[in-house]
Scaffold this motif. Structure first.
Motif, PDB file in Angstrom:
ATOM      1  N   MET A 179      60.285 123.092  81.081  1.00 42.91           N
ATOM      2  CA  MET A 179      61.412 123.599  81.834  1.00 42.91           C
ATOM      3  C   MET A 179      61.636 125.082  81.538  1.00 42.91           C
ATOM      4  O   MET A 179      61.890 125.863  82.434  1.00 42.91           O
ATOM      5  N   TRP A 180      61.557 125.482  80.268  1.00 42.81           N
ATOM      6  CA  TRP A 180      61.866 126.860  79.902  1.00 42.81           C
ATOM      7  C   TRP A 180      60.882 127.836  80.513  1.00 42.81           C
ATOM      8  O   TRP A 180      61.193 128.990  80.707  1.00 42.81           O
ATOM      9  N   ARG A 181      59.690 127.377  80.833  1.00 47.46           N
ATOM     10  CA  ARG A 181      58.690 128.284  81.433  1.00 47.46           C
ATOM     11  C   ARG A 181      59.086 128.697  82.845  1.00 47.46           C
ATOM     12  O   ARG A 181      58.706 129.744  83.316  1.00 47.46           O
ATOM     13  N   ARG A 182      59.838 127.863  83.522  1.00 44.79           N
ATOM     14  CA  ARG A 182      60.276 128.185  84.877  1.00 44.79           C
ATOM     15  C   ARG A 182      61.347 129.262  84.901  1.00 44.79           C
ATOM     16  O   ARG A 182      61.553 129.908  85.905  1.00 44.79           O
ATOM     17  N   PHE A 183      62.042 129.456  83.805  1.00 42.41           N
ATOM     18  CA  PHE A 183      63.142 130.398  83.744  1.00 42.41           C
ATOM     19  C   PHE A 183      62.863 131.489  82.718  1.00 42.41           C
ATOM     20  O   PHE A 183      63.682 131.778  81.861  1.00 42.41           O
ATOM     21  N   GLY A 184      61.687 132.089  82.783  1.00 45.14           N
ATOM     22  CA  GLY A 184      61.278 133.100  81.815  1.00 45.14           C
ATOM     23  C   GLY A 184      62.224 134.288  81.753  1.00 45.14           C
ATOM     24  O   GLY A 184      62.521 134.796  80.671  1.00 45.14           O
ATOM     25  N   PHE A 185      62.722 134.737  82.888  1.00 51.12           N
ATOM     26  CA  PHE A 185      63.620 135.881  82.929  1.00 51.12           C
ATOM     27  C   PHE A 185      64.937 135.562  82.222  1.00 51.12           C
ATOM     28  O   PHE A 185      65.429 136.350  81.421  1.00 51.12           O
ATOM     29  N   ILE A 186      65.476 134.377  82.502  1.00 51.94           N
ATOM     30  CA  ILE A 186      66.732 133.974  81.876  1.00 51.94           C
ATOM     31  C   ILE A 186      66.534 133.797  80.381  1.00 51.94           C
ATOM     32  O   ILE A 186      67.373 134.209  79.574  1.00 51.94           O
ATOM     33  N   ARG A 187      65.396 133.230  79.990  1.00 50.88           N
ATOM     34  CA  ARG A 187      65.102 133.050  78.571  1.00 50.88           C
ATOM     35  C   ARG A 187      65.010 134.405  77.870  1.00 50.88           C
ATOM     36  O   ARG A 187      65.511 134.585  76.761  1.00 50.88           O
ATOM     37  N   GLN A 188      64.362 135.382  78.524  1.00 46.44           N
ATOM     38  CA  GLN A 188      64.238 136.714  77.926  1.00 46.44           C
ATOM     39  C   GLN A 188      65.604 137.370  77.765  1.00 46.44           C
ATOM     40  O   GLN A 188      65.868 138.021  76.762  1.00 46.44           O
ATOM     41  N   LEU A 189      66.478 137.209  78.749  1.00 43.27           N
ATOM     42  CA  LEU A 189      67.838 137.741  78.625  1.00 43.27           C
ATOM     43  C   LEU A 189      68.563 137.111  77.440  1.00 43.27           C
ATOM     44  O   LEU A 189      69.250 137.796  76.680  1.00 43.27           O
ATOM     45  N   LYS A 190      68.394 135.802  77.293  1.00 39.81           N
ATOM     46  CA  LYS A 190      69.045 135.113  76.183  1.00 39.81           C
ATOM     47  C   LYS A 190      68.492 135.608  74.844  1.00 39.81           C
ATOM     48  O   LYS A 190      69.252 135.841  73.904  1.00 39.81           O
ATOM     49  N   LEU A 191      67.189 135.787  74.748  1.00 36.95           N
ATOM     50  CA  LEU A 191      66.594 136.278  73.507  1.00 36.95           C
ATOM     51  C   LEU A 191      67.083 137.684  73.184  1.00 36.95           C
ATOM     52  O   LEU A 191      67.354 138.003  72.029  1.00 36.95           O
ATOM     53  N   ASN A 192      67.205 138.546  74.198  1.00 35.27           N
ATOM     54  CA  ASN A 192      67.728 139.891  73.966  1.00 35.27           C
ATOM     55  C   ASN A 192      69.186 139.857  73.522  1.00 35.27           C
ATOM     56  O   ASN A 192      69.603 140.651  72.680  1.00 35.27           O
TER      57      ASN A 192
END
Length: 166
Positions: free
Chosen positions: A1-14
């Protein structure tokens, strides 16, 4: 699932990296404001080294300054620089520069018509956005530090068991 939302995951990591910055809210806010001020200058491509250098000189948070520079990125830079040029051009009461054929001499002659309004506009935008960023970051850092961000959900069925010593 997380692979589909890479942009959102990157924002969260930042966001997590920003929350974990060390320093007082004032130090972090000053670093972010410095980075945003440098990010507003027409030094695209050199902004991060410049921000880290000035953060080192002024003894501000270097990582926060480097993060603040990202206000201008390939997506936002044309908009920001266009607004800065137009603001500076209007303040200096200059006509809009026409783009001649692209030769070194024509670009050199056009430098004053474009660079002067752009620098004036970037100074105005840099001061305004830096001050706003300082005020917002100063108030946001304590809230972010108290905020508990949940872990990113793992895909179902892929439970990895770790043993001690691995």
């Amino acid at each position: 699932m997380w692979r589909r939302f890479g942009f959102i995951r990157q924002l969260k990591l930042n966001l997590v990296k920003f929350i974990r910055l060390r320093g007082s809210p004032d130090e972090i806010a000053k670093g972010v404001a410095l980075g945003i001020f440098i990010g507003m200058t027409p030094t695209f491509g050199l902004q991060m080294p410049i921000a880290i250098f000035f953060a080192f000189l002024l003894k501000e948070n270097k990582l926060a300054a480097a993060l603040g520079v990202w206000i201008t990125n390939p997506v936002t830079a044309p908009i920001i620089y266009g607004l800065q040029y137009e603001s500076g051009r209007l303040l200096l009461d200059l006509p809009r520069a026409r783009l001649p054929e692209l030769t070194f001499e024509s670009l050199k002659a056009m430098g004053g018509e474009v660079l002067l309004p752009l620098c004036l506009g970037s100074l105005i935008f840099g001061i305004a956005c830096g001050a706003l960023a300082y005020a917002l970051t100063l108030r946001a850092v304590p809230l972010f530090k108290a905020w508990k961000i949940p872990r990113w959900p793992r895909p179902r069925g892929l439970h990895i068991h770790r043993r001690k010593g691995d």
